[in-house]
Design an enzyme around this catalytic site. Structure first.
Site, mmCIF file in Angstrom:
data_model
loop_
_atom_site.group_PDB
_atom_site.id
_atom_site.type_symbol
_atom_site.label_atom_id
_atom_site.label_comp_id
_atom_site.label_asym_id
_atom_site.label_seq_id
_atom_site.Cartn_x
_atom_site.Cartn_y
_atom_site.Cartn_z
ATOM 1 N N GLY A 68 0.818 -1.202 0.000
ATOM 2 C CA GLY A 68 0.000 0.000 0.000
ATOM 3 C C GLY A 68 0.852 1.253 0.000
ATOM 4 O O GLY A 68 2.068 1.212 0.213
ATOM 5 N N GLY A 73 3.679 7.716 3.500
ATOM 6 C CA GLY A 73 4.665 6.667 3.325
ATOM 7 C C GLY A 73 4.183 5.499 2.499
ATOM 8 O O GLY A 73 3.018 5.447 2.081
ATOM 9 N N ASP A 183 -8.925 10.706 10.713
ATOM 10 C CA ASP A 183 -8.781 10.146 9.358
ATOM 11 C C ASP A 183 -9.420 8.762 9.297
ATOM 12 O O ASP A 183 -8.882 7.848 8.680
ATOM 13 C CB ASP A 183 -7.308 10.073 8.976
ATOM 14 C CG ASP A 183 -7.100 9.856 7.478
ATOM 15 O OD1 ASP A 183 -8.019 10.184 6.695
ATOM 16 O OD2 ASP A 183 -6.032 9.356 7.082
#
Length: 208
Positions: A68, A73, A183
């Site tokens: 991912g 990052g 988030d």
């Protein structure tokens, strides 16, 4: 001096990466930039002791494949001392500013202190460039987004309700800790083999 720094990096931060074809790759030794050196500067003595206890020798980490990528990052599946882990290697490490370093410190600190079966388990951190990274447990079923949108066929209603309850329990725990995630989305909810859901990615989290 450059040679000494390179040798220090090889001793403390070298790692064996495994590509998809099984070939090993070792990142080159590089000198530390001012921003990279700042990863631990400005911390109190007690904070330095905390980080020393969290530090992972990256030479003990093996990266297997990329799973991912996000704004902060790139995440790899890997192993550390025989245990499956997820390794989020920060982007643009040489250009990290003071705010980004502060967020990195805060995310690691919170993850290291959270103890809940519905929060992804923190395994350690590497503060030596070019491998500045956060290491957590690896959850093999990926994200809740993958479960809902990429697997064949619909998810059973009872399973969906159990997964929803897992998320509620994780967020309730964060509420007790006075942490606002900021988030929360299906991509940041990770799923283990038994379909238990765990809250992950605290890069934008703040105290309430």
């Amino acid at each position: 001096r450059a040679q000494v720094i390179a040798e220090e990096h090889r001793a403390h931060a070298g790692c064996e990466w495994r590509e998809a074809n099984g070939a090993a790759w070792r990142p080159r030794a590089v000198s530390r930039s001012n921003s990279a050196r700042a990863a631990l500067t400005g911390l109190s003595e007690s904070q330095r002791r905390l980080w020393a206890g969290l530090e992972v020798n990256f030479s003990e980490v093996k990266l297997e494949k990329r799973v991912g990528s996000g704004a902060a990052g790139i995440v790899h599946r890997g192993s550390h001392l025989g245990q499956d882990v997820a390794v989020k290697i920060l982007k643009a490490q040489e250009e990290m500013d003071e705010d980004e370093l502060k967020d990195f410190h805060q995310e690691c600190k919170w993850l290291s202190e959270l103890r809940c079966p519905y929060i992804v388990q923190f395994m350690g951190v590497c503060t030596v460039p070019p491998n500045i990274s956060i290491i957590t447990e690896y959850l093999p079923r990926g994200s809740l987004y993958d479960i809902l949108h990429k697997q064949k066929g619909p998810v059973d209603f009872r399973r969906r309700m159990r997964m929803l309850l897992d998320v509620i329990k994780g967020m309730q725990y964060l509420g007790f800790k006075k942490i606002v995630h900021r988030d929360l989305k299906s991509q940041n909810l990770l799923v283990d083999r038994s379909f238990k859901v765990k809250v992950a990615d605290f890069g934008l989290a703040r105290f309430s």
